[in-house]
Design a protein around this motif. Structure first.
Motif, PDB file in Angstrom:
ATOM      1  N   ILE A   1       0.893  -1.058   0.314  1.00  0.00           N
ATOM      2  CA  ILE A   1       0.056  -0.077   0.132  1.00  0.00           C
ATOM      3  C   ILE A   1       0.954   1.355  -0.028  1.00  0.00           C
ATOM      4  CG2 ILE A   1      -1.746   1.415   1.190  1.00  0.00           C
ATOM      5  CD1 ILE A   1      -2.770  -1.645  -0.090  1.00  0.00           C
ATOM      6  N   LEU A   2       0.776   2.207  -1.020  1.00  0.00           N
ATOM      7  CA  LEU A   2       1.524   3.284  -1.151  1.00  0.00           C
ATOM      8  C   LEU A   2       0.955   4.379  -0.615  1.00  0.00           C
ATOM      9  CD1 LEU A   2       2.708   1.340  -3.273  1.00  0.00           C
ATOM     10  CD2 LEU A   2       3.188   3.132  -4.814  1.00  0.00           C
ATOM     11  N   PRO A   3       1.778   5.198   0.483  1.00  0.00           N
ATOM     12  CA  PRO A   3       1.320   6.513   0.999  1.00  0.00           C
ATOM     13  C   PRO A   3       1.427   7.571  -0.008  1.00  0.00           C
ATOM     14  CG  PRO A   3       2.617   5.326   2.644  1.00  0.00           C
ATOM     15  CD  PRO A   3       2.773   4.654   1.248  1.00  0.00           C
ATOM     16  N   ASP A   4       0.865   8.651   0.116  1.00  0.00           N
ATOM     17  CA  ASP A   4       0.979   9.817  -0.738  1.00  0.00           C
ATOM     18  C   ASP A   4       2.301  10.444  -1.076  1.00  0.00           C
ATOM     19  OD1 ASP A   4      -1.891   9.463  -0.893  1.00  0.00           O
ATOM     20  OD2 ASP A   4      -2.162  11.161   0.315  1.00  0.00           O
ATOM     21  N   ASP A   5       3.292  10.056  -0.211  1.00  0.00           N
ATOM     22  CA  ASP A   5       4.570  10.693  -0.454  1.00  0.00           C
ATOM     23  C   ASP A   5       5.558   9.488  -0.709  1.00  0.00           C
ATOM     24  OD1 ASP A   5       4.604   9.167   2.147  1.00  0.00           O
ATOM     25  OD2 ASP A   5       5.303  10.760   3.411  1.00  0.00           O
ATOM     26  N   ILE A   6       5.343   8.485  -1.229  1.00  0.00           N
ATOM     27  CA  ILE A   6       6.085   7.345  -1.726  1.00  0.00           C
ATOM     28  C   ILE A   6       5.932   7.239  -3.016  1.00  0.00           C
ATOM     29  CG2 ILE A   6       6.666   4.886  -1.436  1.00  0.00           C
ATOM     30  CD1 ILE A   6       7.616   6.244   0.923  1.00  0.00           C
ATOM     31  N   GLY A   7       7.509   7.110  -3.627  1.00  0.00           N
ATOM     32  CA  GLY A   7       7.409   6.929  -4.980  1.00  0.00           C
ATOM     33  C   GLY A   7       8.207   5.820  -5.181  1.00  0.00           C
ATOM     34  N   ILE A   8       8.654   5.494  -6.758  1.00  0.00           N
ATOM     35  CA  ILE A   8       9.513   4.424  -6.952  1.00  0.00           C
ATOM     36  C   ILE A   8      10.590   4.690  -7.817  1.00  0.00           C
ATOM     37  CG2 ILE A   8       7.826   2.532  -6.883  1.00  0.00           C
ATOM     38  CD1 ILE A   8       7.408   3.028  -9.777  1.00  0.00           C
ATOM     39  N   ALA A   9      11.728   4.006  -7.793  1.00  0.00           N
ATOM     40  CA  ALA A   9      12.923   4.262  -8.725  1.00  0.00           C
ATOM     41  C   ALA A   9      13.409   2.872  -8.888  1.00  0.00           C
ATOM     42  CB  ALA A   9      14.053   5.225  -8.067  1.00  0.00           C
ATOM     43  N   VAL A  10      14.037   2.644 -10.178  1.00  0.00           N
ATOM     44  CA  VAL A  10      15.012   1.557 -10.596  1.00  0.00           C
ATOM     45  C   VAL A  10      16.661   1.692 -10.060  1.00  0.00           C
ATOM     46  CG1 VAL A  10      15.746   0.141 -12.400  1.00  0.00           C
ATOM     47  CG2 VAL A  10      13.300   1.201 -12.406  1.00  0.00           C
ATOM     48  N   ARG A  11      16.904   0.871  -9.147  1.00  0.00           N
ATOM     49  CA  ARG A  11      18.389   0.888  -8.833  1.00  0.00           C
ATOM     50  C   ARG A  11      18.869  -0.627  -9.271  1.00  0.00           C
ATOM     51  NH1 ARG A  11      17.488   3.830  -3.152  1.00  0.00           N
ATOM     52  NH2 ARG A  11      16.879   6.056  -3.969  1.00  0.00           N
ATOM     53  N   GLN A  12      20.004  -0.340  -9.790  1.00  0.00           N
ATOM     54  CA  GLN A  12      20.862  -1.832 -10.267  1.00  0.00           C
ATOM     55  C   GLN A  12      19.809  -2.879 -10.756  1.00  0.00           C
ATOM     56  OE1 GLN A  12      22.986  -2.645  -6.820  1.00  0.00           O
ATOM     57  NE2 GLN A  12      24.518  -0.958  -6.988  1.00  0.00           N
ATOM     58  N   GLY A  13      18.730  -2.508 -11.657  1.00  0.00           N
ATOM     59  CA  GLY A  13      17.875  -3.449 -12.066  1.00  0.00           C
ATOM     60  C   GLY A  13      16.661  -3.762 -11.458  1.00  0.00           C
ATOM     61  N   GLY A  14      16.379  -3.193 -10.130  1.00  0.00           N
ATOM     62  CA  GLY A  14      15.374  -3.802  -9.313  1.00  0.00           C
ATOM     63  C   GLY A  14      14.710  -2.340  -8.933  1.00  0.00           C
ATOM     64  N   LEU A  15      13.340  -2.494  -8.636  1.00  0.00           N
ATOM     65  CA  LEU A  15      12.604  -1.388  -8.180  1.00  0.00           C
ATOM     66  C   LEU A  15      12.872  -1.247  -6.420  1.00  0.00           C
ATOM     67  CD1 LEU A  15       9.037  -1.958  -9.773  1.00  0.00           C
ATOM     68  CD2 LEU A  15      10.769  -0.135 -10.258  1.00  0.00           C
TER      69      LEU A  15
END
Length: 446
Positions: free
Chosen positions: A345-359
């Motif tokens: 469950i993602l809160p409003d202030d959490i995003g995603i990024a790809v680092r070394q091939g993984g989320l």
């Protein structure tokens, strides 16, 4: 003051499920009671979940339970879970704050959806919108089938036909030639290769200069009468010359060949290469509950859920969805790797990024950015109430190779965003159907 319009009479509708209303006393409970009365429902129990005992709820034997969600009843719902978790019981959730503020047209609209859900149909139009069934003669030609389907999207039908083309029976002995040409006999083909005396007068082909060597003027293929077929596995001896033995062909060094992983499937710390993002809003808790309940525990990808809640009570949503989900349901946190086989469950202030091939989850005041998902390994599902402003970003991800789908059918109270992606040619279905597609694409046997 809420105006509900004409009530639903028992003679005008099929028999309804008996309904239990669980809500704390207040405006939200009053509005929900009015909605049930408008639906013609038979309310067998109305009580505060904090004071209701488990046996009273079991003795009421309701067919459906309407719950006004708020933090004050969180512990009570866990205590009543032995009854609420029954698969034969229909659960309908509504945010208490939204129910208390709902009035006028919005209250009537929500009540019509409640009627449709309890009656088991999809008619959510207001009274007076029924079509006149009496045919009246009109001048002019009737509407053709082509005109009726002029604006119908065909892209998803074409993709379905393309996917099924490989299953159509065909003659395996026939191979389509790469290039088609007029058939000729062997004699005609050989005659065309023989030199022909050119006549400068009768032929448009210019004569060959006298200085040109005869060998360059024509190519002879020799006597073809002694040609024969050679076995494919025959060994041909290496010819030798007068100057010495023939050179052996250069051997290709295969000892140093190795397979190189072009794209890592996961980061060194367990980050998943992609994820299925679920976007929801009004009516989303029920749709999300049905989606997660149908997902298997053996998914090879992660499920990310973003649904805006008043007050940001995402911890409560985690506990509610954990009761029905076979996947572990967690609250996403900054600097956390996204693991396969988990629902977040993602809160409003959490995003995603790809680092070394993984989320990985990152702190981002703007929240989840759809374009940050790796398109080849990801998907997006738009449930009821998804933000229509995100449709363009979702379709851009779909054009890059992501799987995208929208919710349709009963229970989709706000279909604006979901219908937009369906009209654009993406997949469509009710939450259990979408869950089956996710399991097919990202299951252990996929």
């Amino acid at each position: 003051m809420t105006c509900w319009g004409s009530p639903v009479h028992a003679s005008d509708a099929p028999t309804l499920l008996s309904v239990a209303l669980l809500a704390r006393p207040g405006p939200a409970r009053d509005r929900l009671r009015e909605a049930l009365a408008h639906a013609g429902a038979r309310v067998v129990l109305e009580d505060d979940p904090n004071t209701l005992d488990l046996q009273s709820l079991r003795d009421a034997d309701p067919g459906a339970v309407l719950i006004a969600l708020e933090p004050a009843i969180e512990d009570a719902l866990e205590r009543l879970d032995p009854v609420l978790g029954s698969p034969s019981l229909t659960l309908i959730f509504d945010e208490a704050e939204l129910a208390a503020r709902r009035d006028g047209w919005e209250a009537q609209r929500w009540a019509r959806h409640l009627v449709a859900k309890l009656h088991g149909h999809q008619d959510v139009l207001p009274p007076g919108s029924e079509q006149d069934q009496q045919l009246q003669p009109e001048p002019g030609l009737p509407v053709t089938p082509a005109q009726l389907h002029a604006d119908a999207p065909l892209e998803f039908h074409l993709r379905e036909a393309e996917d099924a083309a490989s299953d159509v029976p065909a003659d395996g002995l026939y191979q389509v030639p790469a290039e088609l040409s007029e058939p000729v006999s062997l004699e005609e083909a050989l005659a065309a290769l023989q030199p022909v005396d050119a006549d400068p007068v009768a032929s448009p082909i210019p004569p060959i200069p006298a200085s040109t060597p005869p060998a360059a003027a024509a190519v002879s293929i020799g006597d073809h009468s002694r040609w024969s077929l050679v076995e494919e596995d025959a060994v041909v001896a290496t010819s030798t010359s007068a100057s010495g033995p023939a050179l052996e062909p250069e051997r290709f060094d295969t000892e140093r060949l190795s397979l190189v992983e072009l794209e890592p499937e996961a980061g060194p710390d367990g980050g998943c290469p992609g994820a299925v993002l679920v976007l929801a809003g009004i009516g989303g808790p029920d749709a999300l509950r049905r989606l997660l309940a149908a997902l298997p525990a053996t998914l090879t990808t992660a499920v990310l859920v973003h649904m805006r809640l008043d007050g940001g009570r995402y911890g409560n949503l985690v506990k509610q969805m954990a009761r029905v989900s076979a996947l572990p349901v967690l609250l996403a946190e900054d600097a956390q790797a996204v693991a396969a086989g988990q629902a977040y469950i993602l809160p409003d202030d959490i995003g995603i990024a790809v680092r070394q091939g993984g989320l990985h989850f990152i702190a981002d005041p703007a929240g989840i950015q759809i374009e940050a998902l790796p398109a080849r390994h990801s998907g997006v599902v738009l449930l009821s109430g998804a933000d229509a402003a995100q449709v363009d970003a979702v379709l851009a991800l779909a054009s890059a190779g992501a799987w995208v789908a929208g919710q349709v059918g009963e229970g989709c109270y706000d279909p604006t965003a979901a219908s937009a992606v369906v009209v654009a040619g993406q997949d469509a279905g009710e939450p259990p159907q979408l869950a089956a597609t996710i399991a097919e694409r990202w299951g252990v046997d996929a």
